[in-house]
Design an enzyme around this catalytic site. Structure first.
Site, PDB file in Angstrom:
ATOM      1  N   THR A 114      -3.468  31.936  57.410  1.00 16.88           N
ATOM      2  CA  THR A 114      -4.381  33.066  57.445  1.00 16.88           C
ATOM      3  C   THR A 114      -3.662  34.363  57.787  1.00 16.88           C
ATOM      4  O   THR A 114      -4.022  35.434  57.301  1.00 16.88           O
ATOM      5  CB  THR A 114      -5.500  32.817  58.473  1.00 16.88           C
ATOM      6  OG1 THR A 114      -6.226  31.652  58.091  1.00 16.88           O
ATOM      7  CG2 THR A 114      -6.454  33.992  58.556  1.00 16.88           C
ATOM      8  N   ASP A 126      -5.067  25.797  61.180  1.00 15.55           N
ATOM      9  CA  ASP A 126      -5.710  24.486  61.060  1.00 15.55           C
ATOM     10  C   ASP A 126      -4.827  23.327  61.513  1.00 15.55           C
ATOM     11  O   ASP A 126      -5.322  22.374  62.128  1.00 15.55           O
ATOM     12  CB  ASP A 126      -6.165  24.254  59.616  1.00 15.55           C
ATOM     13  CG  ASP A 126      -7.419  25.035  59.270  1.00 15.55           C
ATOM     14  OD1 ASP A 126      -8.021  25.622  60.196  1.00 15.55           O
ATOM     15  OD2 ASP A 126      -7.800  25.067  58.087  1.00 15.55           O
TER      16      ASP A 126
END
Length: 318
Positions: free
Chosen positions: A17, A101
């Protein structure tokens, strides 16, 4: 970053991200991860070169993926590049940009396979680089502070101003900026205004210089130290009453980052002029005073008002 011996830091990019982009600055979830290169991420950090104070940076793209798709081949390649750079004498540490994640899995893998005392600091972002207020640049700047700190070693994770160990870090929230926790083990430390504060610093475990005197002195002769709380509508008469009563020290629990109600400041200055020792801390349950110089002398870093009272009382026994 003062008194750093590190000559070079290598930044390894893997996507995530922190390197993601979206069509709209308001979109924090509908983005595509791993779109920007590591050099782009470095260029987007304001004041990075000033913060490093002469430490050379080398950027290298190892992978460019969404960390939900992390695989063993990428782990192997990342570990190999870490090993290569860590063996270079002029490289003091490595920063890895990574998706959130599977960051905890990669961190633990690297901790298990890398054999080095040099720091490997992983960082990330919960918002894409195109967000109105992206968190990646600050996280990357904080990671640089940690990798250059002389106490840093092993694999660490830095996010939202918090430092986690590879063993304990885990993602606990799907979208909050401080999405990581170290559980019951607790944090390794914090980054505050570009400075690293480690948990349980050695200097806070040493006996106080006046400890022996306290044990041999009658408690009736221990100096009187009181705790004051700054709050809405604070009244200077409480300071004046304590001084008139013979108080020797005052610990002030200020609001926020050590701010004190204006009604108290003048009275506290007068108390100091009359020989009363004054120390300032914060009434906030977490954190410590950071940033600009406080209006009053500060208590030892990280102590709440009640512990600061103990330290000041012992100080006054000298």
């Amino acid at each position: 970053m003062e008194a750093k011996k590190i000559q070079k830091v290598v930044v390894l990019g893997t996507g995530g991200t922190i390197a993601g982009t979206a069509a709209s600055a308001s979109d924090h979830t509908g983005y595509t991860a791993g779109q920007l290169g590591v050099q782009h991420l470095l260029d987007a950090v304001p004041g990075l070169n000033d913060a490093l104070q002469g430490v050379a940076l080398v950027g290298e793209q190892v992978a460019q993926l969404d960390s939900k798709d992390m695989d063993h081949a990428t782990w192997q390649a990342l570990a190999q590049r870490c090993t290569h750079w860590l063996t270079q004498p002029d490289v003091g540490g490595i920063v890895i940009t990574h998706g959130t994640d599977t960051l905890e899995e990669t961190a633990w893998f690297l901790q298990q396979v890398l054999h080095t005392t040099k720091p490997v600091v992983m960082t990330c972002a919960m918002r894409p680089a195109t967000a109105l207020t992206p968190d990646g640049p600050q996280n990357l700047l904080d990671a640089m502070a940690v990798v250059c700190d002389p106490m840093a070693s092993g694999v660490l994770a830095v996010c939202a101003g918090r430092i986690h160990s590879a063993r304990d870090v885990q993602k606990v929230h799907p979208y909050r900026l401080d999405a990581f926790s170290s559980g019951d083990a607790g944090l390794r430390g914090w980054v505050e205004q570009g400075r690293v504060r480690w948990s349980n610093p050695d200097n806070m475990t040493e006996p106080h210089p006046q400890a022996s005197q306290a044990l041999g002195l009658s408690t009736a002769d221990w100096p009187w130290v009181a705790v004051l709380l700054s709050h809405a509508g604070s009244d200077a008469r409480q300071v004046q009453a304590l001084v008139a009563g013979g108080v020797k020290g005052l610990v002030v629990a200020g609001t926020g980052n050590g701010t004190v109600h204006q009604n108290l400041l003048t009275a506290l200055a007068q108390a100091q002029a009359q020989g009363v020792a004054v120390r300032l801390t914060t009434r906030c349950a977490e954190g410590q005073l950071v940033g600009q110089a406080a209006a009053l002398p500060t208590a030892p870093a990280g102590l709440n008002a009640h512990k600061a009272r103990v330290s000041l009382m012992l100080d006054l026994m000298g």
